[in-house]
Design a protein around this motif. Structure first.
Motif, PDB file in Angstrom:
ATOM      1  N   ARG A 104       0.824  -1.203   0.000  1.00 19.11           N
ATOM      2  CA  ARG A 104       0.000   0.000   0.000  1.00 19.11           C
ATOM      3  C   ARG A 104       0.859   1.254   0.000  1.00 19.11           C
ATOM      4  O   ARG A 104       0.653   2.180   0.784  1.00 19.11           O
ATOM      5  CB  ARG A 104      -0.945   0.000   1.202  1.00 19.11           C
ATOM      6  CG  ARG A 104      -2.200  -0.778   0.857  1.00 19.11           C
ATOM      7  CD  ARG A 104      -3.302  -0.485   1.802  1.00 19.11           C
ATOM      8  NE  ARG A 104      -3.356  -1.472   2.839  1.00 19.11           N
ATOM      9  CZ  ARG A 104      -3.865  -1.260   4.032  1.00 19.11           C
ATOM     10  NH1 ARG A 104      -4.318  -0.074   4.340  1.00 19.11           N
ATOM     11  NH2 ARG A 104      -3.927  -2.212   4.902  1.00 19.11           N
ATOM     12  N   ASN A 105       1.860   1.232  -0.862  1.00 19.84           N
ATOM     13  CA  ASN A 105       2.798   2.343  -0.919  1.00 19.84           C
ATOM     14  C   ASN A 105       3.032   2.711  -2.380  1.00 19.84           C
ATOM     15  O   ASN A 105       3.456   1.869  -3.160  1.00 19.84           O
ATOM     16  CB  ASN A 105       4.117   1.917  -0.265  1.00 19.84           C
ATOM     17  CG  ASN A 105       4.980   3.101   0.079  1.00 19.84           C
ATOM     18  OD1 ASN A 105       5.090   4.035  -0.699  1.00 19.84           O
ATOM     19  ND2 ASN A 105       5.576   3.052   1.246  1.00 19.84           N
ATOM     20  N   PRO A 106       2.737   3.957  -2.762  1.00 13.27           N
ATOM     21  CA  PRO A 106       2.902   4.342  -4.173  1.00 13.27           C
ATOM     22  C   PRO A 106       4.360   4.378  -4.610  1.00 13.27           C
ATOM     23  O   PRO A 106       4.636   4.453  -5.788  1.00 13.27           O
ATOM     24  CB  PRO A 106       2.298   5.743  -4.230  1.00 13.27           C
ATOM     25  CG  PRO A 106       2.427   6.258  -2.852  1.00 13.27           C
ATOM     26  CD  PRO A 106       2.269   5.076  -1.944  1.00 13.27           C
ATOM     27  N   LEU A 107       5.272   4.331  -3.642  1.00 10.96           N
ATOM     28  CA  LEU A 107       6.690   4.369  -3.993  1.00 10.96           C
ATOM     29  C   LEU A 107       7.252   2.978  -4.215  1.00 10.96           C
ATOM     30  O   LEU A 107       8.405   2.825  -4.580  1.00 10.96           O
ATOM     31  CB  LEU A 107       7.503   5.017  -2.877  1.00 10.96           C
ATOM     32  CG  LEU A 107       7.257   6.483  -2.655  1.00 10.96           C
ATOM     33  CD1 LEU A 107       8.214   7.015  -1.621  1.00 10.96           C
ATOM     34  CD2 LEU A 107       7.465   7.208  -3.953  1.00 10.96           C
ATOM     35  N   ALA A 172       7.832  -3.180   3.486  1.00  7.90           N
ATOM     36  CA  ALA A 172       8.503  -2.124   2.724  1.00  7.90           C
ATOM     37  C   ALA A 172       9.851  -1.790   3.337  1.00  7.90           C
ATOM     38  O   ALA A 172      10.859  -1.661   2.626  1.00  7.90           O
ATOM     39  CB  ALA A 172       7.622  -0.880   2.664  1.00  7.90           C
ATOM     40  N   LEU A 284       7.282   0.721 -11.596  1.00  5.13           N
ATOM     41  CA  LEU A 284       6.917   1.828 -10.720  1.00  5.13           C
ATOM     42  C   LEU A 284       5.829   2.686 -11.349  1.00  5.13           C
ATOM     43  O   LEU A 284       4.879   3.125 -10.690  1.00  5.13           O
ATOM     44  CB  LEU A 284       8.180   2.655 -10.462  1.00  5.13           C
ATOM     45  CG  LEU A 284       8.101   3.767  -9.446  1.00  5.13           C
ATOM     46  CD1 LEU A 284       7.746   3.185  -8.108  1.00  5.13           C
ATOM     47  CD2 LEU A 284       9.438   4.465  -9.364  1.00  5.13           C
ATOM     48  N   HIS A 288       0.482   3.184 -11.822  1.00  7.86           N
ATOM     49  CA  HIS A 288      -0.170   4.487 -11.657  1.00  7.86           C
ATOM     50  C   HIS A 288      -0.956   4.860 -12.905  1.00  7.86           C
ATOM     51  O   HIS A 288      -2.032   5.452 -12.826  1.00  7.86           O
ATOM     52  CB  HIS A 288       0.870   5.557 -11.334  1.00  7.86           C
ATOM     53  CG  HIS A 288       1.529   5.349 -10.014  1.00  7.86           C
ATOM     54  ND1 HIS A 288       0.870   5.513  -8.818  1.00  7.86           N
ATOM     55  CD2 HIS A 288       2.774   4.950  -9.690  1.00  7.86           C
ATOM     56  CE1 HIS A 288       1.693   5.238  -7.830  1.00  7.86           C
ATOM     57  NE2 HIS A 288       2.851   4.892  -8.325  1.00  7.86           N
ATOM     58  N   ARG A 291      -4.020   2.532 -12.891  1.00  8.51           N
ATOM     59  CA  ARG A 291      -4.994   2.876 -11.863  1.00  8.51           C
ATOM     60  C   ARG A 291      -5.913   4.003 -12.322  1.00  8.51           C
ATOM     61  O   ARG A 291      -7.066   4.067 -11.913  1.00  8.51           O
ATOM     62  CB  ARG A 291      -4.261   3.255 -10.573  1.00  8.51           C
ATOM     63  CG  ARG A 291      -5.016   2.862  -9.328  1.00  8.51           C
ATOM     64  CD  ARG A 291      -4.165   3.011  -8.091  1.00  8.51           C
ATOM     65  NE  ARG A 291      -3.261   1.892  -7.930  1.00  8.51           N
ATOM     66  CZ  ARG A 291      -1.942   2.015  -7.837  1.00  8.51           C
ATOM     67  NH1 ARG A 291      -1.380   3.193  -7.875  1.00  8.51           N
ATOM     68  NH2 ARG A 291      -1.195   0.949  -7.690  1.00  8.51           N
ATOM     69  N   VAL A 353      -5.659   8.315  -7.733  1.00  9.48           N
ATOM     70  CA  VAL A 353      -6.364   7.391  -6.859  1.00  9.48           C
ATOM     71  C   VAL A 353      -5.418   6.983  -5.741  1.00  9.48           C
ATOM     72  O   VAL A 353      -4.371   6.404  -5.991  1.00  9.48           O
ATOM     73  CB  VAL A 353      -6.799   6.142  -7.650  1.00  9.48           C
ATOM     74  CG1 VAL A 353      -7.532   5.184  -6.740  1.00  9.48           C
ATOM     75  CG2 VAL A 353      -7.647   6.546  -8.824  1.00  9.48           C
ATOM     76  N   HIS A 354      -5.757   7.330  -4.528  1.00 12.86           N
ATOM     77  CA  HIS A 354      -4.870   6.985  -3.408  1.00 12.86           C
ATOM     78  C   HIS A 354      -4.952   5.501  -3.119  1.00 12.86           C
ATOM     79  O   HIS A 354      -6.005   4.899  -3.241  1.00 12.86           O
ATOM     80  CB  HIS A 354      -5.262   7.772  -2.156  1.00 12.86           C
ATOM     81  CG  HIS A 354      -4.859   9.205  -2.239  1.00 12.86           C
ATOM     82  ND1 HIS A 354      -4.180   9.853  -1.245  1.00 12.86           N
ATOM     83  CD2 HIS A 354      -5.039  10.119  -3.208  1.00 12.86           C
ATOM     84  CE1 HIS A 354      -3.958  11.108  -1.601  1.00 12.86           C
ATOM     85  NE2 HIS A 354      -4.473  11.282  -2.782  1.00 12.86           N
ATOM     86  N   LEU A 355      -3.830   4.960  -2.731  1.00 12.94           N
ATOM     87  CA  LEU A 355      -3.813   3.534  -2.397  1.00 12.94           C
ATOM     88  C   LEU A 355      -4.455   3.303  -1.041  1.00 12.94           C
ATOM     89  O   LEU A 355      -4.251   4.088  -0.134  1.00 12.94           O
ATOM     90  CB  LEU A 355      -2.371   3.038  -2.349  1.00 12.94           C
ATOM     91  CG  LEU A 355      -1.755   2.747  -3.708  1.00 12.94           C
ATOM     92  CD1 LEU A 355      -0.260   2.610  -3.562  1.00 12.94           C
ATOM     93  CD2 LEU A 355      -2.327   1.476  -4.282  1.00 12.94           C
TER      94      LEU A 355
END
Lengths: 355, 361
Positions: A104-107, A172, A284, A288, A291, A353-355
């Motif tokens: 649950r981390n966009p990075l 993570a 990476l 995104h 999504r 869109v936030h995770l």
């Protein structure tokens, strides 16, 4: 867009939460468009190059080869490269979406589990020990390194997360720590050994060029197994997005879901990285992009990510051959130079869109 | 449903003076004191090292102004600048990382995400490769003056680019991080591409710088970092109250009467300046900015990376790494490599020990 405001449907109840017919039609349309894009990129990837082959020539080479130059180029050089690009792009796109979903981390990128750095370290070591000219003869070392490193990260994440399986934060952080550790070891070896440095700097960039024709066949079983596991993981990932407690109360086996996801990430990334070098940027960026089309539902996000990944990597490879004609620019460089500005523009335009 | 018993932090009395109040945290204070003592010890050990071995007593005497003239020269002119650079750079990176992680609400977000490190790395690699083989390699004046300056310029330009692209009617932590990812990817790939385009000797030389090194550092490296820390650290400490509130979400912070964009913007500026100055002095020392705040928050037992403890953790980590870099291998390794070798296992140990840490960001 409607998909963004819709609440995540828990994958545990697929029948009850099935989307209305209109949304399903839209999903099929997007899937079809993406598949067409992949096909187009693949065709271009076979046609374009230092010696362009017209569509008729490609057709002839595929179905009735007669040993002309064009036939040899298409069958011996272009097709294996296209196949490799398809597999690696698909693998990295899927792995990226899984990784971001699980942490649950966009990075998070597929390299975060230590996969990329594990492969890099094993390959650099194999160069030093066996004095090879090219890393790619020793794809198995990379694959083994990737598997060992990600098993270590998973074990550490498990130890840090307790009985319920690794939590997003421990996973993570354990991944980042192991990656940094392995990267440091790789850098040490590379600094002490100039021949390893010479091979490593090209590996680091990532490219589809100059691979043995057998490589695509070697990684195919790993990518296929990883893809199946990834798609099977989608409903579980949807439930996990609601939080581990909710997922458990919906009847999900949280530890099993995590384990499946991590096995898929390892297989997919290990195969792609061992074959093409460090192309982690695909994993990476692609989720995104996907999504924005799919919303948070992983049952759509995963297939979209795989297709976009394949199309993007092939397109980058073709572009690299066109812009630096008659030489070529590595796919990794093209991806970053063209992909990243596009990515930034997309983030600025839309409400992500936030995770 | 019964409430859990109040934690000691809630029962403790706050110290009040006028409009200000401070909640004393014994554990954080203990960690600070122990960290400072450890730092002093490591620095002493560090100063002993070199071509002329000295005892701890001789080192102490020379630092305090005693001893022979030769000893004083070796210690204060040659060894102390290097040790100080390590301490200050580590502290700056620790604070910078703590701010960035708090603002992005993401344990993986360091100043690297803000484009500082990769901007500086790209600028230096470009200089090394372009001015390398043709001009006999960047040596002498170019290496001493040119590289720190170009690194500072590159780092600030990178941060400015990320910030400018992420700004859209205000700043959103999530968008900042994603834009950072994109920009950093471009910089990193350009850097790798330059490494493949250049001569392998230039590439190796550039690789040493982009791994981070404290070799041959003088007071000209110490002063900028010390000045930056002296100005910025007090500023961030007053802003630390906002950092604590940021964890509660943007709307809550606004509701508490904080001018969010202003506070966040100035704190980020502080983080960027600290990281840029540190990178210019020692190259991109990997992992300190990521690991120091995470280690610090676990040692201090708080929810948010604490600024002072992060600074001390960063300094201890960097100094210990430099000590190991000079003694462990037959050749001297870049310190940036050893920070990860030392910091990563320790962070993992802490992760496993504090297994009750709640996940879910």
């Amino acid at each position: 867009m409607t998909t963004r405001t819709r609440a995540t449907s828990p994958g545990a109840l697929p029948a009850a939460a099935a989307p209305p017919r209109r949304r399903r039609t839209r999903g099929f349309l997007i899937l079809g468009a993406l598949a067409a894009a992949v096909l187009l990129a693949a065709v271009l990837s076979v046609m374009v190059g230092a010696r362009p082959v017209p569509p008729a020539g490609v057709w002839q080479a595929l179905w009735s080869p007669s040993g002309t130059d064009a036939d040899v180029i298409v069958r011996e050089l272009r097709l294996p490269r296209t196949a490799l690009g398809l597999l690696a792009g698909l693998a990295l796109g899927l792995a990226g979406a899984l990784m971001q979903g699980h942490t649950r981390n966009p990075l998070a990128d597929p390299g975060l589990l230590g996969v990329t750095q594990g492969a890099a370290f094993a390959m650099v070591l194999s160069i030093v020990v066996f004095r090879l000219g090219s890393v790619y003869g020793y794809i198995w070392f990379g694959l083994a390194g990737a598997l060992i490193a990600s098993a270590a990260v998973f074990a550490l994440g498990l130890a840090g997360g307790g009985r319920a399986g690794p939590t997003p934060v421990t996973l993570a952080l354990a991944g980042a720590a192991v990656s940094a550790f392995l990267h440091a070891l790789t850098s040490t070896v590379v600094l002490l050994d100039k021949q390893a440095m010479d091979v490593f700097r090209f590996w680091q960039l990532g490219s589809l060029a100059g691979r043995d024709a057998a490589v695509a066949g070697q990684v195919l079983p790993f990518v296929a197994a990883g893809t199946l596991l990834a798609l099977a993981n989608a409903p579980g990932l949807n439930a996990l997005a609601l939080g581990e407690d909710v997922a458990r109360s919906l009847g999900r086996n949280v530890a099993l879901t995590r384990f499946t996801g991590i096995a898929a990430i390892t297989l997919l990334t290990g195969a792609a990285v061992a074959a093409c070098g460090s192309l982690a940027f695909v994993g990476l960026i692609v989720p995104h992009l996907a999504r924005a089309l799919s919303g948070p539902d992983h049952r759509r996000l995963l297939p979209y990510s795989g297709l976009i990944g394949a199309a993007l990597l092939l397109a980058a490879d073709v572009t690299g051959r066109v812009v630096a004609h008659p030489g070529e620019l590595e796919a990794g460089v093209v991806l970053a130079l063209l992909g990243a500005p596009f990515f930034v523009a997309l983030i600025r335009r839309t409400r992500s869109v936030h995770l | 449903m019964t409430h859990p018993p109040l934690s000691p932090a809630v029962r403790r009395r706050a110290l009040r003076a006028g409009g200000l109040s401070v909640l004393p945290r014994p554990r954080a204070i203990a960690v600070t004191v122990i960290g400072l003592a450890l730092l002093l010890l490591l620095t002493g050990l560090h100063l002993r090292l070199g071509d002329i071995p000295m005892s701890l007593a001789e080192v102490t005497r020379a630092v305090l102004g005693g001893g022979t003239g030769g000893e004083r020269l070796v210690i204060t002119e040659l060894r102390l600048p290097r040790a100080l650079t390590g301490i200050l750079v580590g502290a700056a990176l620790g604070v910078s990382g703590a701010i960035t992680q708090a603002i992005a609400r993401n344990p993986l977000a360091g100043p690297d995400i803000l484009g500082v490190t990769s901007g500086a790395g790209l600028a230096v690699v470009a200089l090394t490769v372009a001015g390398g083989a043709a001009h006999g390699g960047p040596g002498g004046t170019l290496a001493a003056v040119g590289i720190p300056l170009i690194a500072l310029a590159g780092g600030l330009a990178g941060a400015l680019l990320v910030y400018g692209l992420a700004w859209r009617r205000g700043l959103d932590g999530y968008r900042l991080v994603l834009v950072g990812v994109g920009v950093v990817a471009v910089f990193t790939n350009l850097k790798f591409w330059l490494l493949t385009a250049g001569d392998v000797n230039d590439a190796t030389r550039a690789m040493v710088w982009i791994s981070g090194s404290l070799n041959a550092r003088g007071y000209e490296h110490v002063v900028p970092v010390a000045a930056a820390l002296a100005v910025i650290l007090p500023v961030t400490l007053t802003g630390g109250r906002v950092l604590g509130a940021l964890r509660l979400g943007d709307d809550t912070v606004r509701g508490l009467g904080v001018r969010l964009d202003l506070a966040r913007g100035s704190l980020l500026l502080c983080a960027v300046l600290l990281a840029s100055v540190a990178t210019a002095a020692a190259g991109p020392i990997a992992f300190v900015a990521l690991a120091a705040p995470q280690i610090a928050l676990r040692l201090a037992g708080v929810a948010q990376p604490p600024l002072v403890v992060s600074a001390i953790t960063g300094a201890v980590l960097t100094t210990a790494a430099d000590l190991a870099a000079r003694t462990a291998a037959p050749v001297e390794l870049p310190v940036g490599i050893v920070t990860a070798v030392l910091g990563a296992p320790y962070l993992i140990y802490l992760l496993i020990r504090t297994r009750r840490t709640r996940g879910g960001t």
